[in-house]
Structures are given as C-alpha cells and as structure tokens.
Design a protein around this motif. Sequence first.
Motif, mmCIF file in Angstrom:
data_model
loop_
_atom_site.group_PDB
_atom_site.id
_atom_site.type_symbol
_atom_site.label_atom_id
_atom_site.label_comp_id
_atom_site.label_asym_id
_atom_site.label_seq_id
_atom_site.Cartn_x
_atom_site.Cartn_y
_atom_site.Cartn_z
ATOM 1 N N ARG A 182 8.461 37.889 -57.743
ATOM 2 C CA ARG A 182 8.363 38.932 -56.716
ATOM 3 C C ARG A 182 7.958 38.343 -55.364
ATOM 4 N N ILE A 183 7.000 37.421 -55.390
ATOM 5 C CA ILE A 183 6.577 36.789 -54.138
ATOM 6 C C ILE A 183 7.717 35.968 -53.559
ATOM 7 N N GLU A 184 8.324 35.163 -54.423
ATOM 8 C CA GLU A 184 9.373 34.252 -53.963
ATOM 9 C C GLU A 184 10.540 35.015 -53.332
ATOM 10 N N THR A 185 10.938 36.098 -54.007
ATOM 11 C CA THR A 185 12.061 36.884 -53.507
ATOM 12 C C THR A 185 11.771 37.415 -52.105
ATOM 13 N N ARG A 186 10.562 37.916 -51.936
ATOM 14 C CA ARG A 186 10.202 38.461 -50.623
ATOM 15 C C ARG A 186 10.050 37.365 -49.571
ATOM 16 N N GLN A 187 9.417 36.242 -49.982
ATOM 17 C CA GLN A 187 9.186 35.174 -49.000
ATOM 18 C C GLN A 187 10.474 34.471 -48.616
ATOM 19 N N ARG A 188 11.466 34.528 -49.500
ATOM 20 C CA ARG A 188 12.684 33.757 -49.261
ATOM 21 C C ARG A 188 13.456 34.236 -48.032
ATOM 22 N N THR A 189 13.105 35.417 -47.555
ATOM 23 C CA THR A 189 13.837 35.941 -46.392
ATOM 24 C C THR A 189 13.676 35.043 -45.164
ATOM 25 N N VAL A 190 12.600 34.257 -45.097
ATOM 26 C CA VAL A 190 12.420 33.402 -43.915
ATOM 27 C C VAL A 190 13.117 32.051 -44.064
ATOM 28 N N ALA A 191 13.610 31.744 -45.265
ATOM 29 C CA ALA A 191 14.183 30.415 -45.510
ATOM 30 C C ALA A 191 15.344 30.061 -44.577
ATOM 31 N N PRO A 192 16.315 30.981 -44.351
ATOM 32 C CA PRO A 192 17.433 30.596 -43.479
ATOM 33 C C PRO A 192 16.982 30.207 -42.062
ATOM 34 N N ALA A 193 16.036 30.947 -41.502
ATOM 35 C CA ALA A 193 15.553 30.621 -40.152
ATOM 36 C C ALA A 193 14.850 29.264 -40.145
ATOM 37 N N ASN A 194 14.050 29.010 -41.173
ATOM 38 C CA ASN A 194 13.359 27.720 -41.272
ATOM 39 C C ASN A 194 14.354 26.575 -41.360
ATOM 40 N N ARG A 195 15.369 26.776 -42.162
ATOM 41 C CA ARG A 195 16.360 25.724 -42.362
ATOM 42 C C ARG A 195 17.186 25.482 -41.100
ATOM 43 N N ALA A 196 17.549 26.572 -40.440
ATOM 44 C CA ALA A 196 18.323 26.441 -39.197
ATOM 45 C C ALA A 196 17.525 25.649 -38.152
ATOM 46 N N ARG A 197 16.227 25.872 -38.150
ATOM 47 C CA ARG A 197 15.372 25.171 -37.174
ATOM 48 C C ARG A 197 15.281 23.683 -37.500
ATOM 49 N N LEU A 257 -0.454 44.646 -52.704
ATOM 50 C CA LEU A 257 -1.231 44.344 -51.509
ATOM 51 C C LEU A 257 -1.205 42.847 -51.227
ATOM 52 N N PHE A 258 -1.475 42.065 -52.259
ATOM 53 C CA PHE A 258 -1.491 40.619 -52.059
ATOM 54 C C PHE A 258 -0.117 40.107 -51.644
ATOM 55 N N ILE A 259 0.922 40.597 -52.314
ATOM 56 C CA ILE A 259 2.276 40.128 -51.994
ATOM 57 C C ILE A 259 2.620 40.421 -50.534
ATOM 58 N N GLU A 260 2.254 41.607 -50.062
ATOM 59 C CA GLU A 260 2.548 41.943 -48.666
ATOM 60 C C GLU A 260 1.828 40.975 -47.719
ATOM 61 N N LEU A 261 0.588 40.644 -48.047
ATOM 62 C CA LEU A 261 -0.170 39.697 -47.205
ATOM 63 C C LEU A 261 0.469 38.306 -47.245
ATOM 64 N N ALA A 262 0.925 37.886 -48.427
ATOM 65 C CA ALA A 262 1.549 36.565 -48.563
ATOM 66 C C ALA A 262 2.872 36.511 -47.798
ATOM 67 N N VAL A 263 3.613 37.610 -47.821
ATOM 68 C CA VAL A 263 4.877 37.677 -47.105
ATOM 69 C C VAL A 263 4.624 37.576 -45.598
ATOM 70 N N ARG A 264 3.577 38.237 -45.143
ATOM 71 C CA ARG A 264 3.245 38.158 -43.715
ATOM 72 C C ARG A 264 2.819 36.753 -43.307
ATOM 73 N N ASP A 265 2.086 36.099 -44.171
ATOM 74 C CA ASP A 265 1.711 34.695 -43.891
ATOM 75 C C ASP A 265 2.961 33.838 -43.718
ATOM 76 N N ALA A 266 3.896 33.997 -44.660
ATOM 77 C CA ALA A 266 5.120 33.193 -44.616
ATOM 78 C C ALA A 266 5.909 33.490 -43.337
ATOM 79 N N ALA A 267 5.940 34.771 -42.940
ATOM 80 C CA ALA A 267 6.681 35.154 -41.735
ATOM 81 C C ALA A 267 6.013 34.582 -40.481
ATOM 82 N N ARG A 268 4.684 34.603 -40.474
ATOM 83 C CA ARG A 268 3.949 34.090 -39.315
ATOM 84 C C ARG A 268 4.178 32.584 -39.175
#
Lengths: 196, 196
Positions: free
Chosen positions: A113-128, A58-69
């Motif tokens: 586990r958190i890092e792996t899930r959150q890392r999906t936004v890294a390429p978009a952040n870097r491109a920006r 539950l927490f990981i899903e919330l943290a992933v959403r924060d990172a995506a937002r």
Amino acid sequence: MPKISEERRTERREQILAGARRCFAEHGYEGATVVRLETATGLSRGAIFNYFGSKEDLFIELAVRDAARMSDLWVNSGLEAVVREVIELDPAWLSVYLELFRRLRNDPGFGKRIETRQRTVAPANRARIEEAQRTGEFRDDLEPKQVGLFVNLILSGLALQRASGEELPPVELVLGLLDDAIGGRAQPGTPSRTRA
Amino acid sequence: MPKISEERRTERREQILAGARRCFAEHGYEGATVVRLETATGLSRGAIFNYFGSKEDLFIELAVRDAARMSDLWVNSGLEAVVREVIELDPAWLSVYLELFRRLRNDPGFGKRIETRQRTVAPANRARIEEAQRTGEFRDDLEPKQVGLFVNLILSGLALQRASGEELPPVELVLGLLDDAIGGRAQPGTPSRTRA
C-alpha cells in the motif's frame, strides 16, 4: 455543498495529520494509541477515523507526503538540497519508519500500500536524473536507475545515522564523495571537490 | 574451580546468547519477554540472569560481537567482504537495532554502554584504513576518519535497505562507485570498475 465546508474539511485533515505526526514521533507507532491520537489532534476518535480509516492510513498518508516533499526538493533544488534536508530530519519521526520495518516485512499488504502510493513520484525523480545526466551534473555512463539506487543508498545511510544519533559525516564530505562517484563533467577541467 | 566447570560456563553463555539472538530477531526487543527468552534458550530465568544481568546486557553483548565480527572481516578480508556480509545480514535481526534507536536517543546511558564496549575495535579498524591508504587501495588525500565515516555511511544504508526489504543496489555497482569515491591508485592505468 457550500464552499466553506470543503475548506473546513481540508483544514481538519491537515490538523489531524499534523497531530498524528507529532504523536507518532513522540510515542512511536505502537505507542500512538487512539487516546493519544485524540489528545494530539484535539479531535475525537470519531472525527479522526471519519477522515482516515485507520492508524495505518494515517501513517501511509504521512509517508506519501514525505516522499512527495523529497521529490519536489530533488526536482526543483537538486541533490545538495536533498542531502541537507535528510541530515536535518527529526530523529524521532525517522524512528517511526524504523519501527515499522519489521511490520513491512511481516505484512506484505502494508508495504504494498505504501509503495503503490509512493510510486507516483518515481517518474518525476527519474526524469530529473536523466536531465542531470544530459546536463553533465551526473555521469551518463550509468543507467538512471543505477544512479538512483546509489543516491538512495547514501540517503538511507544518512537517515539511519541521523535516527540513531551516530556521528554523521560532514555534509561537504558526503557531497564531494558523491560527486566523485556519480558526478559528471559539467565543468571540465575543474577538479572535483574532494580530489586534489 | 575444576576445568570442566569453566568449559560448561562458556558453553552455557554461548547457548544463552544464541537463543537470545533468535528470540530478539523473532519477537523484537520489546517482544522478547522473559518467558520467551526461557523458551528460546532452553534455560530458566535464574540461569539466564546468572550469566547476564539483564535483557539489556544480553543485547549489548550481541551487539559487541557483531562489531567484532565486522571488524575482523574488514581487517582480514577487506571492504568487499564487509559489503557482501552486510547485504546478507538477517533482516529480522537488523530490525532489533532499528527498534532500539528510539531508546538509544532517549536513554543516553544505554547508548554509552554500547559505544564504550564497541569502541574497542576502533583502533584496529582505523589502522586497517591507514594501511589501505598506504598500499593505494584507498585514496590518501583524505583523513582516515573521513574515509571511515563514508564507508560507514554506505554500510548503514545497505543495512537499512536490507532491513526494510527495499531493493538493494547490485553489489558490483556499490563496490565500483565506492572505488570511484574513495579508491586509491593501487593499479595505475587500470580504469575503475564503473567509469569507462
């Protein structure tokens, strides 16, 4: 499976996440017992854990959403929008992250586990960041990664001060000094905000 | 009272503080039970609470010492020394602060007690900023308070990233960008560290 059922599943998932977020913020991660999660979500433990395997999930899903937002905000609205957002974050919710740092260090699997899930936004952040360097919003004599690390440092500081209730520096000061540190030459001849 | 007794009291106080610090770092603030504090200090609860009225008093004394140590470092050795010190702080001890932020918000009396005690170093810190502005180490077109808030923001960010085990930006990058943001004209004609 009929369509309505899929919709209900999505609704239910959102209901659980919203309740869990309130529950973590109010009671802390450790304090969010199964009974309290049931009360906060309005659902039985059976229903909750049918959607999310564990409190950790539950927490990981919330943290992933924060990172995506945050990533969406950065990509679509820029740095100022992100800074303003962090300054307004709910201190009670931020404290849940702070509470978990001991655990993150002591339980590498959790952090992974958190890092792996959150890392999906890294390429978009870097491109920006690269785009901001091309357009002159950010200076281009640093590696994009260096710019990202420094911005992250500032955002971490703001989040910590927001969580602790400490006095935050005025947002205009932060934006002005950030610009002096990493701003580019988008408008040559225009003095930066803080330097006369 | 004979002199030896006074010396022993001081020694005992230090023994208690050192043990309590280890105990908080290892078990967290909530996890530092009286039994664990006894083990860590090698003293009975009676002895411990004869010197410090409560667990809260113990933590506050440790926090005040941290603030004094950082202030000394800033006043005597400057910003680079402080940045390097924060980057090397014990993550386990930092986590104790993070754990207490929820409490700081929910129990204003607790925050007030720490703030009142820590505030004693503020005049020295501020005087050192003013001096750095006079000598050209820091820019002088900002209020000393603004400079202090920004430096604090950076140090908070470093402390949080250190506590979380996140990747810290290289110290030279932080110092260089800090200089670009708040550095003065101490060495005119010398390019700043990070800008070409």
